[in-house]
Design a protein around this motif. Sequence first.
Motif, PDB file in Angstrom:
ATOM      1  N   LEU A   1      -3.342  12.808  -6.565  1.00 32.46           N
ATOM      2  CA  LEU A   1      -3.094  13.187  -5.176  1.00 32.46           C
ATOM      3  C   LEU A   1      -4.298  12.913  -4.285  1.00 32.46           C
ATOM      4  N   MET A   2      -5.481  13.183  -4.805  1.00 28.40           N
ATOM      5  CA  MET A   2      -6.691  12.978  -4.010  1.00 28.40           C
ATOM      6  C   MET A   2      -6.893  11.529  -3.616  1.00 28.40           C
ATOM      7  N   PHE A   3      -6.596  10.637  -4.556  1.00 26.02           N
ATOM      8  CA  PHE A   3      -6.885   9.230  -4.331  1.00 26.02           C
ATOM      9  C   PHE A   3      -5.611   8.394  -4.220  1.00 26.02           C
ATOM     10  N   TYR A   4      -4.538   9.029  -3.764  1.00 21.01           N
ATOM     11  CA  TYR A   4      -3.241   8.358  -3.799  1.00 21.01           C
ATOM     12  C   TYR A   4      -3.230   7.056  -3.007  1.00 21.01           C
ATOM     13  N   GLN A   5      -4.056   6.945  -1.957  1.00 21.12           N
ATOM     14  CA  GLN A   5      -4.021   5.739  -1.134  1.00 21.12           C
ATOM     15  C   GLN A   5      -5.122   4.742  -1.483  1.00 21.12           C
ATOM     16  N   GLU A   6      -5.917   5.035  -2.506  1.00 18.57           N
ATOM     17  CA  GLU A   6      -7.085   4.202  -2.789  1.00 18.57           C
ATOM     18  C   GLU A   6      -6.775   2.969  -3.635  1.00 18.57           C
TER      19      GLU A   6
ATOM     20  N   PRO B   1      -4.030   1.363  -7.223  1.00 20.50           N
ATOM     21  CA  PRO B   1      -2.866   1.597  -8.095  1.00 20.50           C
ATOM     22  C   PRO B   1      -3.148   2.617  -9.182  1.00 20.50           C
ATOM     23  N   CYS B   2      -2.083   3.218  -9.697  1.00 22.26           N
ATOM     24  CA  CYS B   2      -2.223   4.312 -10.661  1.00 22.26           C
ATOM     25  C   CYS B   2      -2.933   3.877 -11.938  1.00 22.26           C
ATOM     26  N   ASP B   3      -2.693   2.652 -12.415  1.00 24.96           N
ATOM     27  CA  ASP B   3      -3.311   2.263 -13.677  1.00 24.96           C
ATOM     28  C   ASP B   3      -4.827   2.114 -13.526  1.00 24.96           C
ATOM     29  N   TRP B   4      -5.322   1.828 -12.314  1.00 22.42           N
ATOM     30  CA  TRP B   4      -6.768   1.813 -12.089  1.00 22.42           C
ATOM     31  C   TRP B   4      -7.312   3.241 -12.028  1.00 22.42           C
ATOM     32  N   LEU B   5      -6.550   4.121 -11.360  1.00 23.73           N
ATOM     33  CA  LEU B   5      -6.992   5.513 -11.266  1.00 23.73           C
ATOM     34  C   LEU B   5      -7.089   6.156 -12.647  1.00 23.73           C
ATOM     35  N   LEU B   6      -6.184   5.784 -13.548  1.00 21.37           N
ATOM     36  CA  LEU B   6      -6.213   6.364 -14.889  1.00 21.37           C
ATOM     37  C   LEU B   6      -7.494   6.028 -15.620  1.00 21.37           C
ATOM     38  N   ILE B   7      -8.019   4.832 -15.398  1.00 26.75           N
ATOM     39  CA  ILE B   7      -9.279   4.430 -16.034  1.00 26.75           C
ATOM     40  C   ILE B   7     -10.413   5.318 -15.541  1.00 26.75           C
ATOM     41  N   HIS B   8     -10.437   5.584 -14.231  1.00 30.42           N
ATOM     42  CA  HIS B   8     -11.471   6.456 -13.677  1.00 30.42           C
ATOM     43  C   HIS B   8     -11.338   7.879 -14.200  1.00 30.42           C
ATOM     44  N   PHE B   9     -10.107   8.375 -14.297  1.00 32.33           N
ATOM     45  CA  PHE B   9      -9.879   9.736 -14.788  1.00 32.33           C
ATOM     46  C   PHE B   9     -10.397   9.876 -16.217  1.00 32.33           C
ATOM     47  N   ARG B  10     -10.059   8.915 -17.050  1.00 32.11           N
ATOM     48  CA  ARG B  10     -10.535   8.938 -18.431  1.00 32.11           C
ATOM     49  C   ARG B  10     -12.065   8.949 -18.485  1.00 32.11           C
TER      50      ARG B  10
ATOM     51  N   VAL C   1       0.839  -1.200   0.000  1.00 34.70           N
ATOM     52  CA  VAL C   1       0.000   0.000   0.000  1.00 34.70           C
ATOM     53  C   VAL C   1       0.874   1.250   0.000  1.00 34.70           C
ATOM     54  N   LYS C   2       1.913   1.245   0.824  1.00 32.35           N
ATOM     55  CA  LYS C   2       2.813   2.403   0.889  1.00 32.35           C
ATOM     56  C   LYS C   2       3.520   2.609  -0.452  1.00 32.35           C
ATOM     57  N   PHE C   3       3.981   1.525  -1.071  1.00 26.37           N
ATOM     58  CA  PHE C   3       4.691   1.627  -2.346  1.00 26.37           C
ATOM     59  C   PHE C   3       3.803   2.226  -3.433  1.00 26.37           C
ATOM     60  N   ARG C   4       2.592   1.661  -3.620  1.00 30.99           N
ATOM     61  CA  ARG C   4       1.746   2.151  -4.710  1.00 30.99           C
ATOM     62  C   ARG C   4       1.179   3.541  -4.410  1.00 30.99           C
ATOM     63  N   SER C   5       0.977   3.864  -3.114  1.00 27.68           N
ATOM     64  CA  SER C   5       0.487   5.198  -2.757  1.00 27.68           C
ATOM     65  C   SER C   5       1.550   6.247  -3.040  1.00 27.68           C
ATOM     66  N   LYS C   6       2.795   5.942  -2.667  1.00 26.53           N
ATOM     67  CA  LYS C   6       3.881   6.883  -2.967  1.00 26.53           C
ATOM     68  C   LYS C   6       4.063   7.036  -4.475  1.00 26.53           C
ATOM     69  N   GLN C   7       3.913   5.948  -5.214  1.00 24.50           N
ATOM     70  CA  GLN C   7       4.045   6.023  -6.662  1.00 24.50           C
ATOM     71  C   GLN C   7       3.009   6.966  -7.263  1.00 24.50           C
ATOM     72  N   ASN C   8       1.784   6.939  -6.747  1.00 25.42           N
ATOM     73  CA  ASN C   8       0.757   7.864  -7.220  1.00 25.42           C
ATOM     74  C   ASN C   8       1.175   9.312  -6.980  1.00 25.42           C
TER      75      ASN C   8
ATOM     76  N   LEU D   1       5.306  14.716 -10.869  1.00 24.53           N
ATOM     77  CA  LEU D   1       5.931  14.757 -12.193  1.00 24.53           C
ATOM     78  C   LEU D   1       5.003  15.410 -13.217  1.00 24.53           C
ATOM     79  N   LEU D   2       3.731  15.017 -13.208  1.00 28.66           N
ATOM     80  CA  LEU D   2       2.757  15.611 -14.130  1.00 28.66           C
ATOM     81  C   LEU D   2       2.625  17.111 -13.894  1.00 28.66           C
ATOM     82  N   ASN D   3       2.612  17.504 -12.633  1.00 34.07           N
ATOM     83  CA  ASN D   3       2.494  18.909 -12.275  1.00 34.07           C
ATOM     84  C   ASN D   3       3.656  19.724 -12.843  1.00 34.07           C
ATOM     85  N   PHE D   4       4.860  19.165 -12.771  1.00 29.40           N
ATOM     86  CA  PHE D   4       6.038  19.851 -13.294  1.00 29.40           C
ATOM     87  C   PHE D   4       5.976  20.007 -14.811  1.00 29.40           C
ATOM     88  N   CYS D   5       5.449  18.994 -15.488  1.00 30.80           N
ATOM     89  CA  CYS D   5       5.492  18.958 -16.962  1.00 30.80           C
ATOM     90  C   CYS D   5       4.317  19.670 -17.636  1.00 30.80           C
TER      91      CYS D   5
END
Length: 486
Positions: free
Chosen positions: A280-285, A287-296, A199-206, A212-216
Amino acid sequence: VMLPYAFLHMRHNLKYFDKMRCLRKRSAVSFLGVLVICLLFMNLYIEDGYVLEGDKQLIRETATHQLNPERYVHTFKDLSNFSGSINISYRYLAGTPLPRKRFLTIGLSSVKRKKGNYLLETIKSIFEQSSYEELKEIAVVVQLADFDSAWSEGMVQDISQKFAHHIIAGRLIVIHVPEEYYPVLDGLKRNYNDPEDRVKFRSKQNVDYAFLLNFCANLSDYYVMLEDDVRCSKNFLTAVKKVITSREGSYWVTLEFSKLGYIGKLYHSHDLPRLAHFLLMFYQEMPCDWLLIHFRGLLAQKEVIRFKPSLFQHMGYYSSYKGAENKLKDDDFEEESFDIPDNPPANLHTNMNVFENYEASKAYSSIDEYFWGKAPSTGDFYGIVFEKPIKITKIKVVTGTEDRQNDILQHGALEVGEKIVGSKKGRQCTTYLRLGEFKNGNFEITDLEHKVLFDINCMRILVTKSQKEWLIIRSISVWTSQTSVQ
């Protein structure tokens, strides 16, 4: 502190409701259920300092994996708070701010691995697989997201030595975000019964990806995310530009150039601030690849738009999570001589009995969809009428799929035609030239501009013998000459 008090308060309310004879028991239970949900949502993300109070209700409701994108799409698109950048300070470890805006930014986030390190090979592949002209239009941003300063310093030294000329040319930037800007990463919710370290690993990855996205966000017109263990297809930028041009006039949020993880996902740069806030809002919910589906889905792109062949391949053998083995490969990847077809605008029609929503348009594309018709008979056809007469250099048609290998065109031919007649809806060619027969369900022909002397108005797949099996036309690819008639 709030949660035990909330439940004590609910128990008191329950006893009170039982005494109220004027209310039906069913109403009391319903009210209590709503109250429980509201109190749970009040507790959710209470520690997250990134979320504005006015947006919390929407955010909490969308946090569940059973998200309903259609319900929130208009609200989410209109939230002005998502358009601003996140106020954090970045450390430049190598390179300086870009002097000019580019066409494409390529983002990589990397942490120390227990086994193996592929970051340098990934950067090398990006630059080596790009032509000199392509290099002028790209920027590569590498985020070293590990809190081990000794590791970061060593990586910066290696990157600076191997890619000094790209740093000097303004094509490569290495950044870092200090740990003080990160939210709580310990004691997070164990969704899906994941172990705490996972959980800590995937949350930090989010959070890494969000920073990174914010910077770019303002570096280029488009942005593509890669992982730090990826090999690139040759001239991938040219292929990406070709796809973007082919989608001109159509709405999209994410175009996918790999089916693996967070590899090869392309965005408009103007969507990056919202995506950063979302992660950032859902960082602990989840993995990122699942969050991307919701964002889309929240931004009203319901279907995956993925192109084949894939432009990026996963090459790492060891995962960045605890050095576990990760042998995932994209079997649609092609490294050499990659070329995306043009597929010029056309009207598509068939007289075959179409199964459900697998209509004709789904075959005339590089997208991962297909046409599916019920058992075709002799004389059935799939027709393409181009909007303008064209010079075609190459045609490739693939039928059947890996899991339905019998649903191929067993007996068929491909023909091209000229001299269009009929109304706009019923246009067809009067004369056809047969180019050849299908073999094992496939058809391919090259150097067509030297074999067909006329400008082509139509193309059709003709069934020459009835078959009991259904027919899947997986893809129809058309390459045109630069001298096509305008």
